[in-house]
Design an enzyme around this catalytic site. Structure first.
Site, PDB file in Angstrom:
ATOM      1  N   MET A  25      -4.009   0.468  -2.500  1.00 52.89           N
ATOM      2  CA  MET A  25      -3.530   0.394  -1.121  1.00 52.89           C
ATOM      3  C   MET A  25      -3.082  -1.023  -0.842  1.00 52.89           C
ATOM      4  O   MET A  25      -3.805  -1.990  -1.091  1.00 52.89           O
ATOM      5  CB  MET A  25      -4.635   0.803  -0.138  1.00 52.89           C
ATOM      6  CG  MET A  25      -4.216   0.698   1.319  1.00 52.89           C
ATOM      7  SD  MET A  25      -2.808   1.764   1.716  1.00 52.89           S
ATOM      8  CE  MET A  25      -2.108   0.902   3.116  1.00 52.89           C
ATOM      9  N   ASN A  66      -2.746  -3.179   1.538  1.00 57.47           N
ATOM     10  CA  ASN A  66      -3.094  -3.961   2.723  1.00 57.47           C
ATOM     11  C   ASN A  66      -2.570  -5.387   2.588  1.00 57.47           C
ATOM     12  O   ASN A  66      -2.750  -6.026   1.561  1.00 57.47           O
ATOM     13  CB  ASN A  66      -4.609  -3.999   2.909  1.00 57.47           C
ATOM     14  CG  ASN A  66      -5.222  -2.623   2.900  1.00 57.47           C
ATOM     15  OD1 ASN A  66      -4.789  -1.721   3.593  1.00 57.47           O
ATOM     16  ND2 ASN A  66      -6.235  -2.455   2.071  1.00 57.47           N
ATOM     17  N   GLU A  76       2.309  -2.287  -5.585  1.00 56.83           N
ATOM     18  CA  GLU A  76       1.617  -2.845  -4.410  1.00 56.83           C
ATOM     19  C   GLU A  76       2.198  -4.194  -4.008  1.00 56.83           C
ATOM     20  O   GLU A  76       2.236  -4.524  -2.818  1.00 56.83           O
ATOM     21  CB  GLU A  76       0.118  -2.972  -4.700  1.00 56.83           C
ATOM     22  CG  GLU A  76      -0.553  -1.674  -5.116  1.00 56.83           C
ATOM     23  CD  GLU A  76      -0.189  -0.496  -4.230  1.00 56.83           C
ATOM     24  OE1 GLU A  76      -0.195  -0.631  -2.991  1.00 56.83           O
ATOM     25  OE2 GLU A  76       0.104   0.585  -4.783  1.00 56.83           O
TER      26      GLU A  76
END
Length: 982
Positions: free
Chosen positions: A371, A373, A406
């Site tokens: 993920m 972030n 990512e």
């Protein structure tokens, strides 16, 4: 479309936010605790008492207003009088009171909390979030102060909260669990253009599930250790704090984390200040973030260690992981490539990375591979930790792609965010494409963008997009429960990179940085770029056909047979490609604008290449002189998102070309021809013999990509046929194509300095060698089996694993399937004793290869009912048992029997649930299994999103293929090799 930070009148008359709030809210006066004594004998005393009462009442009103400004708690930490639980909790009194207000005004009649989307009357500008994390009992408490700007006059503040115990001092507030919303009702309207502050306190559990703020654990020196980390995408920030949990509501965040000092806390930004508390705990205050969406906020509380590096521009990069993983150097590879990638993308996109640091966090379990972030990207360990001595090239390549993906998201997603989830492909599709660009930068020899993108992205997504249960890239999303379904391979992999230049993306990022964008913003940029080149094309109209329509076309090219047109004309038709022959007639006709490249060639050369735009169902085009010996080839180098079919005579000429001189046709088109032929035949557009005769040239194929395309198609057929009586006909045919090249390539050596090293020029050769060994062992080559058994036997007898890392998964699986129960127990023991995450993964998958149903059943039960198997790996165990012909019925029955447990564990992480449903059903192919699936869907299908309808269509297609095509397929295999197809 971005939100403007300007706030006219925000500090009117020099008063702060609390005064503005007090001016805008009327509250019920609180009863003063001061007692007034009236002296009955003194009139003056009575009058003074009346005056005093008036003054105190006024003070009480003022204090009451100030309490509402403070929202939840006073400075002493006392809770307000009315507390109600968030979505899923109590609070029926407040809730029913709020819902009975329909006679108070038009806005209240509308009841905006009943809409699936937030009303937009107020928008957040800044969150001040303070959390205390209790790892001893897995709970947390918090206070959030949200600075709000009023956009439209309203008496309601509607935001999201899910599973939170919410406390406020505002008089009227209630949850609306159906939409995971929380409603604050005010006495007076908020005024447009003014700033306000909403304060809320809340408590919640650190869940054991994989969404929101969840906990995980690992073992270090036989001691169980815990950590807690967030996963907010797409709609789970609301599980951790009350917020405006839609991507368009970007704001800045200031976060404080208070926790036991034995833990480390991380967030998107660096620690700005830290101080010990009186009770010995520590509080970390993190720097203020840039404007971003709630689902990119992240934090973690763990006792990990780290290694760090720094880019030339000063960005600090750290990799946090288990202390033993860090000390072993398992994170060094990801740290090294991240440093290179940040610099590359800053130069490539002409936009600097926006934060002062980037942390990579490796966690034992996570619902996704990773993920993105902003500033704190979270990875499941298997996708970021690399043990170079034991990892295969495929594992390292997959890990590299995940990390690169990512990093791409730090621009596409974090910096520029889709307005709404219907356009999630604006971040996922572009990040997926640019991960191939970034990987090519790291390792040019891999040739990812030009080759692997074709087989690993386009060919894979076209399998899904050829179903009638598919959906457009952009799909309407209304309910919160619908959002997870947009995160599938169509959003990730259905990209159209050939239409877009790098300079356009640079402009796109610069124009929308720290804000949001929709697809029309991209089309506008692209139209401007076209017009600057003198081409007046409405890109929006053209691209809407690709993004707002499901599926893709099959373009059929044939030499013109009409007497009215000369031979240098071709006829081109387009239709919606669908695997279901019956459903093709029942769906509405779809049409695309197709950029078709066509080449004319012969036995010695490609003579001519043309670009034709196809707008209608059938068109004729002039391309050049042809005769009976020239062939046509469409979609040159597979740059277009469509399949190409030909008349049977042209297929025959192309097959002859491949058999006689395959290099005349590019490697990308050779792979594309294989993929198109097998899928056209499976869908009934071509006779079954065409793809089988086409791959007859493979013994002469020296490039990896066509072999990779062929193996994918052959494995699909293998799972359709592996339980049929005539299966040996098929496996023998495959082995015949594989044998000569397999023996020529041989097996890899395991000499000094070769372990785990794929940074060499021979990468494509190594991958081809691996592909051939996998095909040979999978389809029963005796020499391949003997070699695998010899490797396993040597390992057991010497306790030294001399198996080359690049083929360990193949050898492990083959050995387990051929050898006795003791080998299974040996692999099971090694699975528990190794600390290398890549080795654990392939050892676990090898256990599913056994022919012993007792062992397979044991593995299934141990996976789900114990902590011996990581939680996210349970799904893979069930799927891999289902891929085993001896375990297919077992896995299918186990899946149905344990559905309630599996759905409770993975159901909300719909991507994982879809993977499980698709993986365990995709190779069911009998009428009995189809009926069992229908019964299962009828009894248990609620809450599984689109996965079950898709599974049903795939199984129906499998059964239909057996009914319509299996006999013809085997008939062709029984013919002599010199026979033609038909």
């Amino acid at each position: 479309m971005g939100l403007n930070d300007s706030s006219p009148g925000a500090m009117r008359n020099g008063r702060g936010l609390s005064d503005q709030w007090a001016e805008s809210v009327v509250v019920r006066p609180r009863t003063t605790e001061r007692h007034i004594t009236v002296h009955k004998r003194l009139v003056l005393g009575f009058a003074l008492s009346i005056i005093t009462l008036i003054i105190v009442t006024a003070v009480a009103v003022a204090l009451s207003v100030r309490f509402d400004d403070c929202g939840v708690r006073d400075r002493g930490g006392g809770r307000g009088e009315t507390g109600s639980r968030g979505s899923g909790g109590s609070g029926r009194l407040n809730g029913s009171r709020g819902e009975r207000m329909g006679d108070r005004g038009d806005e209240e009649v509308v009841q905006p909390w009943k809409n699936s989307r937030l009303p937009g009357s107020v928008r957040p500008r800044h969150y001040d979030l303070r959390l205390a994390v209790y790892m001893d009992n897995f709970t947390f408490s918090g206070e959030v102060s949200i600075e709000l700007e009023c956009v439209n006059a309203t008496r309601f503040i509607v935001l999201h909260a899910d599973r939170l115990e919410v406390l406020m001092r505002v008089h009227r507030h209630f949850p609306f669990p159906a939409n995971q919303m929380y409603v604050v009702v005010l006495h007076r309207e908020l005024k447009p253009g003014r700033l306000y502050r909403l304060n809320v306190s809340f408590d919640a559990a650190i869940e054991d599930e994989l969404l929101g703020f969840f906990r995980s654990s690992y073992t270090l020196q036989r001691e169980r250790r815990y950590l807690a980390v967030t996963q907010f995408s797409p709609i789970h920030a609301r599980k951790a704090f009350p917020c405006f949990d839609e991507p368009v509501y970007k704001a800045t965040f200031s976060l404080s984390l208070r926790h036991d000092p034995q833990y480390t806390s991380l967030s998107n930004m660096p620690v700005d200040s830290s101080w010990p508390d009186e009770d010995g705990w520590v509080t970390n205050r993190f720097a203020r973030t840039p404007r971003m969406s709630t689902y990119y906020l992240a934090w973690a509380v763990c006792n990990f260690t780290y290694r760090e590096t720094q880019t030339s521009s000063g960005v600090a990069i750290r990799l946090y992981a288990r202390p033993d993983a860090v000390s072993s150097g398992a994170g060094d590879y990801a740290l090294h490539i991240t440093k290179r990638l940040l610099g590359f993308y800053e130069d490539y996109f002409k936009v600097q990375y926006s934060l002062p640091k980037l942390d990579l966090l490796a966690v034992p379990k996570h619902p996704y591979a990773a993920m993105e972030n902003w500033g704190l990207s979270v990875f499941v360990e298997q996708k970021i930790l690399l043990d170079a001595d034991v990892s295969s090239s495929s594992y390292q390549m997959e890990l590299t792609m995940v990390v690169v993906h990512e990093i791409c998201h730090q621009w596409f997603g974090d910096l520029v965010t889709p307005v709404w989830w219907e356009d999630v492909w604006l971040k996922e599709g572009f990040a997926h494409f640019f991960e191939y660009v970034g990987t090519d930068f790291l390792f040019p020899k891999w040739n990812m963008e030009k080759q692997r993108f074709l087989t690993d992205v386009l060919h894979e997504v076209m399998l899904l997009d050829g179903l009638s249960s598919s959906h457009p890239i952009s799909q309407e999303v209304e309910q919160a429960t619908d959002i997870d379904r947009v995160f599938d391979w169509i959003a990730y992999k259905k990209t159209l990179p050939s239409y877009v230049s790098v300079s356009l993306f640079q402009d796109y990022l610069l124009s929308h940085m720290y804000s949001n964008a929709a697809r029309d913003d991209l089309w506008s940029k692209l139209t401007q770029a076209m017009r600057s080149e003198g081409r007046d094309i409405d890109i929006g109209e053209m691209m809407d056909r690709w993004t707002l329509q499901m599926g893709y076309p099959v373009v059929t090219i044939s030499k013109n047979q009409s007497e009215q047109l000369p031979t240098h004309y071709i006829t081109v038709t387009q239709e919606h490609f669908l695997y279901g022959e019956e459903v093709r007639n029942n769906l509405r006709y779809l049409q695309w604008q197709v950029p078709l490249t066509v080449a004319v060639g012969n036995v010695s050369a490609v003579c001519l290449e043309s670009l034709i735009w196809i707008n209608n169902r059938t068109e004729s085009h002039r391309i050049g002189q042809m005769d009976d010996s020239t062939w046509l080839l469409g979609n040159i180098n597979q740059t277009g998102y469509f399949r190409v079919n030909y008349d049977l005579q042209n297929w025959k000429l192309l097959i002859q070309q491949l058999h006689n001189s395959p290099q005349i046709i590019s490697v990308g088109n050779r792979a594309g021809l294989i993929d198109d032929a097998f899928n056209l035949a499976r869908a009934g557009y071509l006779p079954q013999g065409v793809p089988l005769q086409l791959i007859g040239y493979l013994p002469e194929e020296t490039s990896f990509l066509p072999w990779h395309a062929a193996s994918r198609a052959l494995y699909q057929l293998d799972k359709l046929l592996d339980r049929t009586d005539d299966y040996r006909l098929f496996s023998d045919y495959v082995l015949k194509q594989v044998a000569s090249r397999y023996h020529q390539m041989g097996w890899p050596t395991n000499g000094p300095g070769t372990e785990g090293n794929i940074l060499q020029a021979s990468y494509q050769t190594e991958e081809l060698q691996r592909e051939l060994i996998m095909l040979a062992c999978s389809f029963g080559n005796k020499q391949c089996h003997r070699q695998a058994v010899a490797y396993i036997s040597d390992w057991i007898s010497s306790n030294k694993n001399r198996i080359p890392p690049n083929i360990r998964d193949i050898v492990y699986c083959t050995g387990v399937s051929l050898m006795d129960e003791d080998v299974w127990e040996f692999i099971w023991m090694k699975f528990h004793s190794t600390s290398a995450v890549s080795e654990k993964k392939i050892l676990l998958e090898a256990l599913t290869c056994s022919d012993n149903t007792f062992l397979l059943n044991r593995l299934l039960n141990l996976s789900l009912t114990s902590d011996l198997v990581p939680e996210q790996d349970v799904i893979d165990v069930i799927i891999h048992v289902g891929r085993n012909p001896q375990g297919r019925n077992l896995a299918w029955k186990y899946f149905r029997d344990k559905w309630d447990i599996l759905n409770a564990r993975y159901g909300e992480a719909l991507f994982m649930n879809s993977k499980l449903i698709g993986g365990v059903t995709e190779f069911l192919n009998t009428e009995r299994e189809l009926n069992e699936l229908k019964e299962f869907i009828q009894s248990s299908g609620v809450g599984a999103g689109p996965a079950l309808p898709r599974a049903l269509e795939i199984v129906e297609g499998n059964v239909r293929w057996h009914r319509l095509h299996r006999r013809h397929f085997y008939q062709w295999l029984r013919k002599p090799p010199s026979s033609t197809y038909g």
